[in-house]
Every structure is written in C-alpha cells, then in structure tokens.
Enzyme design. Structure first.
Site, PDB file in Angstrom:
ATOM      1  N   SER A  47      -2.478  12.171 -11.749  1.00 15.21           N
ATOM      2  CA  SER A  47      -1.749  11.751 -10.547  1.00 15.21           C
ATOM      3  C   SER A  47      -0.743  12.768 -10.030  1.00 15.21           C
ATOM      4  O   SER A  47      -0.137  12.545  -8.984  1.00 15.21           O
ATOM      5  CB  SER A  47      -1.030  10.427 -10.815  1.00 15.21           C
ATOM      6  N   GLU A  55     -24.788  50.016 -21.016  1.00  9.42           N
ATOM      7  CA  GLU A  55     -23.984  51.043 -20.366  1.00  9.42           C
ATOM      8  C   GLU A  55     -24.768  52.230 -19.801  1.00  9.42           C
ATOM      9  O   GLU A  55     -24.361  52.799 -18.800  1.00  9.42           O
ATOM     10  CB  GLU A  55     -22.942  51.568 -21.375  1.00  9.42           C
TER      11      GLU A  55
END
Length: 805
Positions: free
Chosen positions: A416, A135
């Site tokens: 499918s 940070e």
C-alpha cells in the site's frame, strides 16, 4: 565569291555568341577558336564547368592518396619502433579503493587483490575454449589486432548501439597487464602497437595464459583460478564445461552477470551463457549432444572480505553499483583500484539507523523458539529530499552473513505504499470519478469489500483487509485505513497508464519488476526497492521536485577529481499534487495506520503497506527535512524464496504500522536530535480542504489554541469503519483466485471525463499534527513537543495503538 550565308533552315548566329557549328572551321585567320563545354580544347584537355570544377582530377587525387598512405605507413613504422613492451603495470597488483563517510573518516577498503596465477596446462581445454567462444573465437588464426573490428566497434558506439571494445584477446591482455583501463586515445594507441609487438614476439599460448590470469571476474577475483574459488569453491582444474562457460560469461560484465548478487540480471546472464555454449558448438569444440545435456551451474554464495562486515559491505556495494550504472567509471576501471571515494553517508545517522533496527527488531528475534523468525529481514534508506543525498542505509544483519542488500533488492511487493502515488497522479491529471466528480481528499468512494472495479475490461474485485466493508467514505479516510477497493477504483478513474507515468516521474524505475499498468497496480504489486520508494517519497516531500539520489560526494585518484553526472532537480509533478498528497499522509500518521510514528516527536507524513500473506511490511514516511523508508521482508535463508511472516516476533500478523513504523520513529527521533520540529508548508489543490474533526467527547477538553477548520469546498461524508479505531492497512491480496496477480491492465484506460478546470478555495489546516497550509485560516503552530511520558500531545484522542511497542 562564295555565299557566306548559312544553308537554308539554319538559325541565324548571334554575332556575340561563339559559333559552334561545322562552319567554325572555315573562319578566317584571326578568328579565335572556341571549344564547346565539356569537350577537349586544342590541348586535348576537358574544361570543367559548374560543380565539376570543385572536384579534383584523378592525378591530384592519386597524389593525395599516395601521400596519405606514406604518412600513415610512416606513423605505423615509427609507432612500432618507438613503443616498447613495458613492465607489468600497477594494476596487475592492483590497489584498494578507499571509501569515506561524508565527514572524511574511513568507511571501508574493498580489500587486497585476490589473484593466483596458473599455467595454461592447469586450465581444462573446454574452459579455455569457453573463454575464446565468449571473447575471441578466431584467436588462434587472427592477427593480434583487428582494425576492422575496432572501426566497427567505434562506429557502433558513436551511433548509439552501445559501447563496444572491438579488442582482440591480445589487446585485452595488453590492457590488463601492461597498461590500464582508462578510456583515452593515448592508451588505445599504445595498446595497438604493444599488441602488434607482443603478437610477433610471443606465442598464442603465452598470450592466452596471461589473459586468463589477469582478467577480472567479479567478487574481487582476478584470474581464472581466483574466479573458480570465488564462484564454485574449487580449483580451476576441476571446473566443468558449464562452469567454465559461466566464468567466461562474467568477463563481459562481472557484476551485472553475477546471478547471486544481482538476481534481476539472471535472464541476461543466462542468455550470455547460452551464447558462449552455442559459440563452442559452432567452432566444433562442443557437440550438439553435449550442449543439450549442459545445465546451468548455479554459483555459490559470495564470501565477503572481513573488512566489509556489518553495514560496510552493503554500503560499498551500493556505491560501486551507483558508480558503474551511471557510467562514472566502468567496472574494470573501478576494480583496478586507487580511487578515493567520499560518500554521502552520514556516520552518526548510519549508526542511528543500525541501532534502531537492532533495538526494535533484531533483539526480539528468537529463531529457536519461533522458527519463522529465521525468515525475518529488514532494509531501510534515508534521504535528504532537498539534495537527494542518501545519508543512511540499512542493508541487512551483516554483509558477511547475508550478502543480499535488502535496501536495493527488487523481489518484494511494495504493497500500500504505492497508493499515495495513485492519488498524486489523480491530482496531477485533474482526474474525475466515473460519474464526473473531481478527485480530492474529500471525494467519496464506495469502500465495500470485494466491490467490482468499474470502467475497465479487466474483471477485478479486490478484498479489503479483514474483508471489511466501509460503505461510502472519503479518500482521506480510505487512505487512513488503507482501503483496497477505493484505490483499485481510483487507479482506473485516473487511467492506469497515467498512474504509471506519474510514478516514473516521481522516481520509480520504468523497468521495475511487475510494474504492469492494471487495476492491481494500485495495491502495490510492483517490486520496487526500498531505495526506489525513498526516491519517490523524497519527490513528494520536496513539493514535487525530483532530485536524483546519489551516494557520491567526490571521487579522486592522485590529484585528479572525476566529473560526476548532473543532478539538477526538475519539477516531476505540480506542487499542488505533491502537497495535497502530503496532507493526506499527515492524516495517516495522526489518525490512521501509521500512528506509531508519532513517537518520533516531529510532524510526519507517511503510509504503511503490508503485502499478501505478510511477505513484506513497509513504512514510508517523511518530515520536511528527512525521508526514510523501512521494510521488513520474509525470506528463506536456504532457498532465497519469499516467505510469510505470520507469527514472526511473537505477533500473529506483521504490518507496516508495527515494527517498520517503530524502527522509523526511533531512527527519525535520533537523526533529527538537536533540531526543532518543522511544520509542513503545503499548497493544496482546490477543494482539498480537510473535513472538520469529529467533536471530542464531552469530558475531553479541547487543547487551547486548536483551530476549527471551516467546511470544505468539496463533498464530504464523515464516515469511517463500522468498528472504531484505525485498522492495520490492507493486505494486497488482489483477486483471491489469482494469488494477488492479475491478467494485466487495460492499455486504453485513460480516465473519465475531461480534466477539471474549475476553481476552488479553502486551503485549510487539519486539526492535528500537520503543516501550515497556504491560504489556511488560523495558522497556529501545533508542533508537538515531548511530554514527560515520552509521547506527544495531539488535537484529538488517539487510539492505544499509537503508543504500543
């Protein structure tokens, strides 16, 4: 008297033009002096001409700069004096968010804040350094605010390089503890001055300790101690360097980088984790040898709050993801709490969905007798196609026991259920076969097993289910029976890139795993979620109009209502492409692998899907007013790896036409209870008229009022499988030597000859549960009603499997 004429060779002077030569000095008294442009006048000043007159001189510019400097300096001094360090904000003891069903009753609260403060001395130094590496690497030497970083972040945000804060750890601590997460100018100004004061009045150790105790790490954990327990089940003092680096990684995006709840983001999380460790090496907080020996520390399972048991936790997490992914609120702002979120979830239909899964599947599981039953999972989503609202979702057996949402996960092939999207792309692009015939429901393809696909450089010859060969069959029959070889050829005829773009237009995310443009994509090798497939089928159901799905009706906080993203519908594909696809899916339910859905008692169009080795089984179907997708999945509960469902629930094979279709039928019947069945209103492509049904046996009377379909305009071949009766849909096995995977598609596949521009007629209605087709002959209402035995009457004999449980 001297001669006033100019020396020889000089051009004559125009009497109206000021003389610019040396002789000007000899003009007599009364002759006005003329200064050349850009040269000093008698006062020594330069006269400006042209655009230079618009540019201020250095004196006015210097004066303006000094005035601005005094103004800015005065503002800074005033801000510093006027802005005091406030007491801790309410977010430091944050509120819960309240989630509501669509009728306003409470769905869930996301729990009390999980926070335990610790002193800096209790946090290992390497864990502190990992946070700084992630940070603010120069925290110990830099000032409390970094104006350059703030300007750079603002510029990157404005230029589309992504939202960046540019805030130091001191500023982030101020935001976490004293202010809030709102993205407003007023808050940023206060943050700036409070950070300056705090940096002057408090030590770096004080600020870092406060930051580590107030930061949000995900899993409802505020502070490093709560995070250590939430992810690794230990106190912060026992964290390793690798674990500390992972917790530091989470600060950037807590939910996204949780590799347990969001496995799709694992690569991004690992990249960020490596960035943190590399930063520690650069700052000499970690040696190269220690870095090389560091392995990624897998976090533990999430332990949800008891209030999120059952389906509530899945719904809350899906709603949170929807809010943050669409930028309605960022994760930290949402986690601060206080929001009242009204969802689109219908309370009654949510209960209907859960009951259907329980009745049709969960009560039949017996892990003690059948170990494979441990692997069975189920997920489902139900959408209103006209509005895009998600009205029900089934995520799993219980969020507190199985936290991965089966409705939104992306690690199982859709099988499918993707085939209708291939056909929709064929109609949308007016595609033709390799020999130039338009692709319609009546187009004849060769359905022989392991027939090699032609028209592509990729060598591909997929197997049909049961290695069955069908010979020449129509596209409708191939859809009814889910014949792999037909659709593998069709996707090449259309063009794999065109099919992919059509699928994206319908609602499949472009970044879906294994969404590769190649022949195998026709068999559903991509790993879309149940929610993604529900979105795509909702577009088909709404005649090709795509309305982005949503979980949110309204979000309020206090007296304010948040703006929600625009969800205006758009025509993703033509109505004829969508409706012609629907007409074929009606036949799947009437005559093909989806006949179990007839028990819903409403006209329905749908498609089954069963992945390789039965690792997943799908049923995606819709009535005119409701779209629902149900999937069963095999997963090892210990390792999380996909598993085959062979033998599960006492059945040799698990297919989409079995348990998923039965769950779909019970849920749809309950969800639409009290409403009249509605026929589909379809506008078909030219040449898409259905083939006439086969004549009934001599001893079978034709139902009264049953229309007789005319001969279709396109070619037909009334052939079916060598052995009668619908088969379970084909397993997407692909090349048997590649375990269902291909080496990639041919980017150049763009289909065959130019699109068909010819006409065609014959929009007719099939002889079964179907819809009202525009331009159809007849138009009788064959909507079926319930019969005493709980089944529905049909226009032609049904196989026994239509009524099996």
């Amino acid at each position: 008297m001297s001669d006033p004429s100019p020396p020889p060779g000089w051009p004559p002077r125009d009497p109206d033009t000021p003389h610019r030569g040396p002789a000007a000095a000899h003009h007599g008294a009364g002759t006005p002096p003329y200064a050349a442009p850009g040269r000093p006048d008698r006062g020594g000043r330069h006269k400006r001409t042209g655009w230079r007159r618009l540019v201020p001189g250095w004196r006015p510019a210097l004066g303006t700069l000094l005035a601005l400097a005094l103004l800015v300096g005065g503002a800074l001094v005033a801000g510093y004096l006027l802005v005091d360090i406030p007491p801790a904000n309410a977010a430091a003891t944050a509120q819960s968010n309240v989630y509501l069903y669509s009728d306003g009753t409470q769905l869930a609260r996301d729990g009390e804040v999980n926070r335990v403060n610790v002193t800096l001395s209790q946090i290992p130094r390497t864990v502190q350094e990992a946070v700084l590496a992630a940070e603010d690497r120069d925290f110990h030497t830099d000032r409390a605010v970094d104006p350059k970083a703030m300007l750079r972040a603002a510029w990157n945000t404005l230029t589309g390089k992504g939202r960046q804060s540019g805030s130091t750890i001191t500023q982030q601590y101020v935001k976490n503890y004293y202010l809030g997460q709102e993205q407003t100018i007023n808050r940023k100004v206060k943050e700036f001055f409070i950070a300056i004061k705090l940096g002057r009045e408090k030590s770096k150790a004080y600020i870092l300790e406060g930051y580590l105790n107030t930061s949000y790490f995900g899993r409802n954990a505020y502070g490093i101690q709560a995070a250590a327990q939430a992810y690794y089940g230990k106190d912060v003092g026992r964290l390793t360097t690798a674990e500390g680096a992972y917790l530091a990684t989470l600060l950037n995006s807590p939910s996204t980088f949780d590799v347990v709840t969001h496995p799709r983001s694992r690569d991004r999380a690992l990249a960020r984790w490596n960035y943190v460790l590399d930063g520690m090496v650069k700052k000499q907080w970690l040696t190269e040898a220690e870095r090389a020996a560091t392995a990624f520390p897998e976090p533990g399972r999430i332990r949800p709050a008891a209030g999120l048991s059952g389906q509530r936790g899945y719904l809350v997490e899906a709603v949170k993801d929807h809010i943050t992914e669409r930028g309605i609120l960022d994760e930290k702002t949402l986690s601060a709490g206080g929001y009242r979120i009204t969802t689109t979830i219908d309370r009654r239909r949510q209960a209907d969905f859960t009951e259907a899964v329980t009745d049709r599947m969960l009560t039949r599981l017996d892990p003690a007798a059948r170990p494979v039953d441990r692997f069975v999972r189920a997920g489902g989503v139900s959408i209103d196609p006209a509005t895009g609202k998600v009205i029900a979702m089934y995520g799993g057996i219980d969020y507190t026991r199985q936290y991965v949402n089966n409705a939104t996960r992306h690690d199982h092939q859709v099988a499918s259920t993707f085939k209708p999207l291939v056909f929709a792309a064929a109609v949308e692009n007016r595609s033709r076969t390799q020999d130039g015939r338009p692709i319609t429901p009546n187009t004849v393809y060769n359905g022989d097993n392991k027939r090699r696909v032609t028209g592509t450089r990729v060598s591909y010859a997929p197997e049909n289910e049961g290695r069955q060969s069908y010979g020449d069959i129509t596209v409708t029959t191939a859809t009814d029976l889910s014949v792999n070889t037909v659709f593998a050829q069709m996707v090449v005829d259309v063009g794999t890139d065109r099919v992919k773009q059509t699928a994206i237009a319908l609602g499949i995310p472009e970044n879906t795993p294994n969404f590769t443009a190649g022949p195998a994509m026709a068999l559903g090798t991509l790993q879309a979620s149940v929610l993604d497939m529900a979105q795509a089928y909702a577009t088909l159901a709404d005649h090709g109009r795509r309305t982005p799905h949503t979980f949110i009706e309204k979000i309020t906080k206090g007296g304010d209502t948040l703006a929600l993203p625009d969800r205006s519908p758009e025509q993703a594909i033509s109505r004829q492409a969508a409706d012609t696809t629907t007409s074929m899916l009606l036949s799947v339910v009437d005559n093909g692998t989806g006949t179990a859905a007839l028990a819903a008692g409403h006209p329905a169009a749908g498609k089954t899907g069963t992945a390789e080795e039965d690792r997943s089984a799908w049923f995606a179907a819709y009535t005119p007013t409701l779209v629902t997708v149900v999937a069963m999945m095999g997963q090892d509960p210990d390792t999380g790896t996909p598993q085959s469902l062979y033998g599960a629930l006492g059945e040799a094979r698990i297919g989409g036409g079995g348990y998923p279709a039965r769950i779909w039928a019970q849920y749809t019947r309950s969800a639409l209870e009290g409403t009249d069945p509605v026929d589909f209103d379809l506008d078909l492509q030219p040449g898409a008229a259905p083939s006439p049904p086969p004549p009934p046996p001599p001893d079978t009377p034709r139902p009264s009022g049953e229309p007789t379909a005319p001969e279709p305009a396109g070619p037909t071949t009334p052939s079916g499988p060598p052995t009668g009766g619908p088969q379970e849909d084909g397993r997407e096995q692909g090349d048997p030597h590649q375990d269902g995977r291909t080496s990639g598609g041919n980017p150049g596949d763009t289909g065959g000859p130019p699109p068909d521009t010819g006409g065609g007629t014959g929009h007719t209605r099939p002889g079964g549960i179907g819809g009202l087709f525009r331009g159809a002959s007849g138009g009788h209402d064959t909507t079926h009603r319930d019969t005493p035995d709980g089944t529905a009457p049909h226009s032609r004999p049904r196989p026994p499997s239509a009524y099996l449980e």
